[in-house]
Design a protein around this motif. Sequence first.
Motif, PDB file in Angstrom:
ATOM      1  N   ASP A  90      49.371  39.949  48.886  1.00  0.00           N
ATOM      2  CA  ASP A  90      50.173  39.380  49.970  1.00  0.00           C
ATOM      3  C   ASP A  90      50.179  37.853  49.975  1.00  0.00           C
ATOM      4  OD1 ASP A  90      50.745  41.964  50.968  1.00  0.00           O
ATOM      5  OD2 ASP A  90      48.802  42.004  51.991  1.00  0.00           O
ATOM      6  N   ASP A  91      49.364  37.238  49.124  1.00  0.00           N
ATOM      7  CA  ASP A  91      49.301  35.784  49.038  1.00  0.00           C
ATOM      8  C   ASP A  91      49.968  35.341  47.735  1.00  0.00           C
ATOM      9  OD1 ASP A  91      48.387  33.066  48.534  1.00  0.00           O
ATOM     10  OD2 ASP A  91      46.952  33.371  50.162  1.00  0.00           O
ATOM     11  N   GLU A  92      51.236  34.914  47.830  1.00  0.00           N
ATOM     12  CA  GLU A  92      52.018  34.586  46.637  1.00  0.00           C
ATOM     13  C   GLU A  92      51.386  33.467  45.812  1.00  0.00           C
ATOM     14  OE1 GLU A  92      56.020  33.720  47.699  1.00  0.00           O
ATOM     15  OE2 GLU A  92      56.399  35.715  48.564  1.00  0.00           O
ATOM     16  N   ASN A  93      50.836  32.488  46.466  1.00  0.00           N
ATOM     17  CA  ASN A  93      50.249  31.363  45.731  1.00  0.00           C
ATOM     18  C   ASN A  93      49.035  31.791  44.927  1.00  0.00           C
ATOM     19  OD1 ASN A  93      52.131  29.456  46.620  1.00  0.00           O
ATOM     20  ND2 ASN A  93      50.956  29.000  48.476  1.00  0.00           N
ATOM     21  N   THR A 120      43.075  41.859  32.840  1.00  0.00           N
ATOM     22  CA  THR A 120      44.229  42.379  33.562  1.00  0.00           C
ATOM     23  C   THR A 120      44.121  41.876  34.994  1.00  0.00           C
ATOM     24  OG1 THR A 120      43.020  44.402  34.106  1.00  0.00           O
ATOM     25  CG2 THR A 120      44.444  44.461  32.150  1.00  0.00           C
ATOM     26  N   ILE A 121      45.224  41.932  35.734  1.00  0.00           N
ATOM     27  CA  ILE A 121      45.237  41.506  37.126  1.00  0.00           C
ATOM     28  C   ILE A 121      45.330  42.735  38.027  1.00  0.00           C
ATOM     29  CG2 ILE A 121      46.430  40.168  38.899  1.00  0.00           C
ATOM     30  CD1 ILE A 121      47.527  38.388  36.711  1.00  0.00           C
ATOM     31  N   THR A 122      44.444  42.812  39.002  1.00  0.00           N
ATOM     32  CA  THR A 122      44.477  43.881  40.002  1.00  0.00           C
ATOM     33  C   THR A 122      44.960  43.289  41.312  1.00  0.00           C
ATOM     34  OG1 THR A 122      42.620  45.044  38.948  1.00  0.00           O
ATOM     35  CG2 THR A 122      43.137  45.622  41.235  1.00  0.00           C
ATOM     36  N   LYS A 123      46.188  43.644  41.702  1.00  0.00           N
ATOM     37  CA  LYS A 123      46.767  43.151  42.952  1.00  0.00           C
ATOM     38  C   LYS A 123      46.592  44.225  44.027  1.00  0.00           C
ATOM     39  CE  LYS A 123      50.294  40.642  40.310  1.00  0.00           C
ATOM     40  NZ  LYS A 123      51.750  40.445  40.062  1.00  0.00           N
ATOM     41  N   CYS A 124      45.995  43.856  45.134  1.00  0.00           N
ATOM     42  CA  CYS A 124      45.721  44.840  46.177  1.00  0.00           C
ATOM     43  C   CYS A 124      45.994  44.266  47.558  1.00  0.00           C
ATOM     44  CB  CYS A 124      44.278  45.337  46.075  1.00  0.00           C
ATOM     45  SG  CYS A 124      43.046  44.033  46.248  1.00  0.00           S
ATOM     46  N   SER A 125      45.945  45.125  48.561  1.00  0.00           N
ATOM     47  CA  SER A 125      46.180  44.698  49.939  1.00  0.00           C
ATOM     48  C   SER A 125      45.032  43.826  50.425  1.00  0.00           C
ATOM     49  CB  SER A 125      46.312  45.916  50.855  1.00  0.00           C
ATOM     50  OG  SER A 125      45.067  46.596  50.922  1.00  0.00           O
ATOM     51  N   SER A 126      45.252  43.147  51.542  1.00  0.00           N
ATOM     52  CA  SER A 126      44.224  42.264  52.096  1.00  0.00           C
ATOM     53  C   SER A 126      42.946  43.026  52.400  1.00  0.00           C
ATOM     54  CB  SER A 126      44.741  41.599  53.382  1.00  0.00           C
ATOM     55  OG  SER A 126      45.859  40.799  53.118  1.00  0.00           O
ATOM     56  N   GLN A 127      43.086  44.214  53.007  1.00  0.00           N
ATOM     57  CA  GLN A 127      41.909  44.988  53.389  1.00  0.00           C
ATOM     58  C   GLN A 127      41.152  45.505  52.171  1.00  0.00           C
ATOM     59  OE1 GLN A 127      40.704  45.224  56.637  1.00  0.00           O
ATOM     60  NE2 GLN A 127      38.939  45.863  55.412  1.00  0.00           N
ATOM     61  N   GLU A 128      41.899  45.979  51.171  1.00  0.00           N
ATOM     62  CA  GLU A 128      41.236  46.460  49.957  1.00  0.00           C
ATOM     63  C   GLU A 128      40.543  45.308  49.244  1.00  0.00           C
ATOM     64  OE1 GLU A 128      42.138  48.664  45.682  1.00  0.00           O
ATOM     65  OE2 GLU A 128      43.757  48.437  47.153  1.00  0.00           O
ATOM     66  N   ARG A 142      36.596  45.412  48.432  1.00  0.00           N
ATOM     67  CA  ARG A 142      36.098  45.362  47.059  1.00  0.00           C
ATOM     68  C   ARG A 142      35.152  44.184  46.845  1.00  0.00           C
ATOM     69  NH1 ARG A 142      40.323  47.260  42.497  1.00  0.00           N
ATOM     70  NH2 ARG A 142      38.442  46.720  41.342  1.00  0.00           N
ATOM     71  N   ILE A 143      35.424  43.084  47.507  1.00  0.00           N
ATOM     72  CA  ILE A 143      34.511  41.940  47.415  1.00  0.00           C
ATOM     73  C   ILE A 143      33.161  42.320  48.025  1.00  0.00           C
ATOM     74  CG2 ILE A 143      34.057  39.569  48.122  1.00  0.00           C
ATOM     75  CD1 ILE A 143      36.253  39.831  46.040  1.00  0.00           C
ATOM     76  N   LYS A 144      33.204  42.938  49.204  1.00  0.00           N
ATOM     77  CA  LYS A 144      31.966  43.329  49.886  1.00  0.00           C
ATOM     78  C   LYS A 144      31.159  44.322  49.066  1.00  0.00           C
ATOM     79  CE  LYS A 144      33.351  42.600  54.710  1.00  0.00           C
ATOM     80  NZ  LYS A 144      33.619  43.271  56.015  1.00  0.00           N
ATOM     81  N   ASN A 145      31.861  45.243  48.395  1.00  0.00           N
ATOM     82  CA  ASN A 145      31.183  46.288  47.623  1.00  0.00           C
ATOM     83  C   ASN A 145      30.800  45.837  46.217  1.00  0.00           C
ATOM     84  OD1 ASN A 145      31.534  48.036  49.791  1.00  0.00           O
ATOM     85  ND2 ASN A 145      33.491  48.815  49.027  1.00  0.00           N
ATOM     86  N   GLY A 146      31.230  44.645  45.835  1.00  0.00           N
ATOM     87  CA  GLY A 146      30.942  44.172  44.486  1.00  0.00           C
ATOM     88  C   GLY A 146      31.768  44.864  43.426  1.00  0.00           C
ATOM     89  N   SER A 147      32.917  45.446  43.832  1.00  0.00           N
ATOM     90  CA  SER A 147      33.769  46.195  42.897  1.00  0.00           C
ATOM     91  C   SER A 147      34.820  45.264  42.286  1.00  0.00           C
ATOM     92  CB  SER A 147      34.439  47.371  43.611  1.00  0.00           C
ATOM     93  OG  SER A 147      33.487  48.241  44.159  1.00  0.00           O
TER      94      SER A 147
END
Length: 219
Positions: A124-127, A147-155, A159-164
């Motif tokens: 959701d953040d184009e920049n 590769t790039i993994t583009k995901c929603s804000s909540q995901e 993922r940051i919190k879980n270290g994924s």
Amino acid sequence: MKIYTPKSKANVQNYISNNMIYVGFNCESSVFKFPETRKSVSKLVDRKNITSHIYYSGAEATAYPINPTSYVYPQTSVNLYKDETTSEDILKEKGWELNTNDIYQLIGDRGATYFTVSILVNKDDENRVKIAEDLSKTMNDMGMFNTITKCSSQEFINRIKNGSYDMFIGETEITPNGDLSNLLSGDNVLNYYNADCDALLSQLGTLTEIDDIKKGWAD
């Protein structure tokens, strides 16, 4: 660091905020547990291009997690453009080599570690997506497959919190006193641990004299 422009009909004076866009590395990942891989990729972040062509001069390039207007910001000259030569040298000095598939690998006692990672970014953040795409291309061209993994804000947050994740394009607000604990100490988002760094951060919190604070940051 983002530049904030107040909305008003009066004379406008831009100022540099404490919002920092940065590349974060999971220090527990198979690739970024090595300091040289983190340093190598950091040399590929084209800070000047990001601020001028992605944020259209609405941000200030910085090599440190410190507001450039702060009195503790180092005055030494630092290259803020991407530097493929230095990035490559950093890896090769630590034994990383290109294999037959033109991907960097490190041969160790337990076999090979391949430089294969994913860049996590909030779609959701184009920049930030543009930053990820530019960095991804530079890395792939050099043999750091990703590769790039583009995901929603909540995901993204989960993922940051879980270290994924392996690495991500993130944003954080640096506190007025420059406390970097959320990035470098305790239960931090980068899974980074260094006893000397923890000690320095703790010491910085006790300093009151400007000269002592400057020296503490320099250390």
